[in-house]
Design an enzyme around this catalytic site. Sequence first.
Site, PDB file in Angstrom:
ATOM      1  CG  ASP A  52      16.454 -13.802   3.129  1.00 48.04           C
ATOM      2  OD1 ASP A  52      15.947 -14.234   4.176  1.00 48.04           O
ATOM      3  OD2 ASP A  52      16.202 -14.274   1.999  1.00 48.04           O
ATOM      4  NE  ARG A  79       9.408   5.012   4.297  1.00 45.66           N
ATOM      5  CZ  ARG A  79       8.846   6.226   4.276  1.00 45.66           C
ATOM      6  NH1 ARG A  79       7.674   6.419   4.871  1.00 45.66           N
ATOM      7  NH2 ARG A  79       9.463   7.237   3.689  1.00 45.66           N
ATOM      8  CD  GLU A  84       1.948   6.536   4.401  1.00 46.16           C
ATOM      9  OE1 GLU A  84       2.632   7.560   4.490  1.00 46.16           O
ATOM     10  OE2 GLU A  84       2.409   5.443   4.014  1.00 46.16           O
ATOM     11  CG  HIS A 104       9.001   8.987  -0.097  1.00 47.04           C
ATOM     12  ND1 HIS A 104       8.342   9.185  -1.287  1.00 47.04           N
ATOM     13  CD2 HIS A 104       8.051   8.664   0.811  1.00 47.04           C
ATOM     14  CE1 HIS A 104       7.041   9.006  -1.107  1.00 47.04           C
ATOM     15  NE2 HIS A 104       6.838   8.678   0.149  1.00 47.04           N
ATOM     16  CG  ASP A 114       1.919  10.002   1.823  1.00 41.82           C
ATOM     17  OD1 ASP A 114       1.617  10.333   0.667  1.00 41.82           O
ATOM     18  OD2 ASP A 114       3.011   9.508   2.124  1.00 41.82           O
TER      19      ASP A 114
END
Length: 255
Positions: free
Chosen positions: A87, A73, A151, A48, A177
């Site tokens: 990575d 995230r 969520e 987000h 959510d």
Amino acid sequence: MNLPENHFKRALREGRQQIGLWCSLPGSYAAEAVAGSGYDWLLFDTEHSPGDPLTVLAQLQAVAPYDVSAVVRPASNDTVLIKRFLDLGAQTLLIPYLQNADEARAAVAAMHYAPDGVRGVSGLTRATRFGRVAGYARKAAEELCLLVQVETGEALERLEEIASVEGVDGVFIGPADLAASLGHVGEPGHPEVVAAVEDAIRRIRIIGKPAGILTPDMAFAQRCIEIGTLFTAVAIDVGILARGTEAMARQFNVN
């Protein structure tokens, strides 16, 4: 050269509370500004926020000298995205919107090299210190930490099976959510949502996995800690900036 130790993962295993700050501003300058503020962990968000692997790379570099753990995230439970963040040197990932155990197992597989998973192999990444960490491919999993985000009402019904998947190191409850899923969009403080969150934290702890949450409500954050969250994000950088500047403007009657 040694593989960096994941202090966040160690803290969760030892049952030590970790207080975090959510970082939605994609700039490295903002990340460095808050890195020394005293939080145990910073969450660099790309679900987000405008963030992406390149902005996260700059953030990881900016906070590396500071005594704070970085959690990233990805935008989704995507094998390629997970590979790219690993990575880049991210050691702890929070995977959003998991609905069942199969999706949790897919996230676990994305975190590991074959034969235990499907992570692609490259020996010249930032994670390997550009080939300087001897035996990185064999040792990497020791310092990787997978957090999964539950969520929705559907996911809560399957909470135990999701949390019990081997390789899941912690379960994060997403109140926003979840509120929408339960029919209370925009109302994470609704009694039904609060009750569901509290129940989920208790259930996660019974299973023996660390539980986490994000809430800028200080009273509720303390309540969650009392119930059993071990990684608790208590503020969002964008919120601090927006609300703080508004408060300052009001003091000077700025319209």
